[in-house]
Design a protein around this motif. Structure first.
Motif, PDB file in Angstrom:
ATOM      1  N   UNK A 105      13.263   5.243 -11.795  1.00 50.88           N
ATOM      2  CA  UNK A 105      12.095   4.441 -11.423  1.00 50.88           C
ATOM      3  C   UNK A 105      12.309   2.949 -11.656  1.00 50.88           C
ATOM      4  N   UNK A 106      13.045   2.594 -12.699  1.00 51.66           N
ATOM      5  CA  UNK A 106      13.335   1.182 -12.950  1.00 51.66           C
ATOM      6  C   UNK A 106      14.200   0.604 -11.833  1.00 51.66           C
ATOM      7  N   UNK A 107      15.158   1.372 -11.340  1.00 57.67           N
ATOM      8  CA  UNK A 107      15.998   0.924 -10.224  1.00 57.67           C
ATOM      9  C   UNK A 107      15.156   0.693  -8.975  1.00 57.67           C
ATOM     10  N   UNK A 108      14.218   1.584  -8.722  1.00 54.88           N
ATOM     11  CA  UNK A 108      13.339   1.444  -7.560  1.00 54.88           C
ATOM     12  C   UNK A 108      12.516   0.169  -7.692  1.00 54.88           C
ATOM     13  N   UNK A 109      11.941  -0.037  -8.867  1.00 56.79           N
ATOM     14  CA  UNK A 109      11.131  -1.236  -9.115  1.00 56.79           C
ATOM     15  C   UNK A 109      11.956  -2.507  -8.928  1.00 56.79           C
ATOM     16  N   UNK A 110      13.162  -2.519  -9.469  1.00 63.53           N
ATOM     17  CA  UNK A 110      14.029  -3.694  -9.326  1.00 63.53           C
ATOM     18  C   UNK A 110      14.383  -3.947  -7.865  1.00 63.53           C
ATOM     19  N   UNK A 111      14.666  -2.893  -7.129  1.00 62.07           N
ATOM     20  CA  UNK A 111      15.005  -3.039  -5.716  1.00 62.07           C
ATOM     21  C   UNK A 111      13.845  -3.600  -4.905  1.00 62.07           C
ATOM     22  N   UNK A 112      12.656  -3.085  -5.142  1.00 68.60           N
ATOM     23  CA  UNK A 112      11.485  -3.562  -4.412  1.00 68.60           C
ATOM     24  C   UNK A 112      11.163  -5.010  -4.766  1.00 68.60           C
ATOM     25  N   UNK A 113      11.326  -5.375  -6.043  1.00 68.04           N
ATOM     26  CA  UNK A 113      11.104  -6.764  -6.446  1.00 68.04           C
ATOM     27  C   UNK A 113      12.139  -7.695  -5.825  1.00 68.04           C
ATOM     28  N   UNK A 114      13.338  -7.163  -5.570  1.00 72.58           N
ATOM     29  CA  UNK A 114      14.406  -7.963  -4.974  1.00 72.58           C
ATOM     30  C   UNK A 114      14.216  -8.149  -3.472  1.00 72.58           C
ATOM     31  N   UNK A 115      13.232  -7.444  -2.900  1.00 73.85           N
ATOM     32  CA  UNK A 115      12.957  -7.629  -1.483  1.00 73.85           C
ATOM     33  C   UNK A 115      13.283  -6.442  -0.603  1.00 73.85           C
ATOM     34  N   UNK A 116      13.701  -5.338  -1.211  1.00 74.66           N
ATOM     35  CA  UNK A 116      13.961  -4.149  -0.407  1.00 74.66           C
ATOM     36  C   UNK A 116      12.666  -3.710   0.256  1.00 74.66           C
TER      37      UNK A 116
END
Length: 45
Positions: free
Chosen positions: A2-13
């Protein structure tokens, strides 16, 4: 993960898909990406 998903979405994914890929989720993500590209192209013209 879930942390990876959150980081990806914050990065603009646009979406974060996980394996195994579910075809309906993949197609929805692809449709959304293409729709976003159409809007960006229309705004730049």
């Amino acid at each position: 993960m879930p942390r990876d998903i959150e980081k990806g979405l914050k990065a603009g994914f646009l979406r974060y898909l996980t394996k195994p890929i579910k075809l309906n989720e993949f197609m929805e993500a692809l449709d959304a990406a293409l729709e976003g590209t159409k809007k960006e192209n229309a705004q730049s013209q």
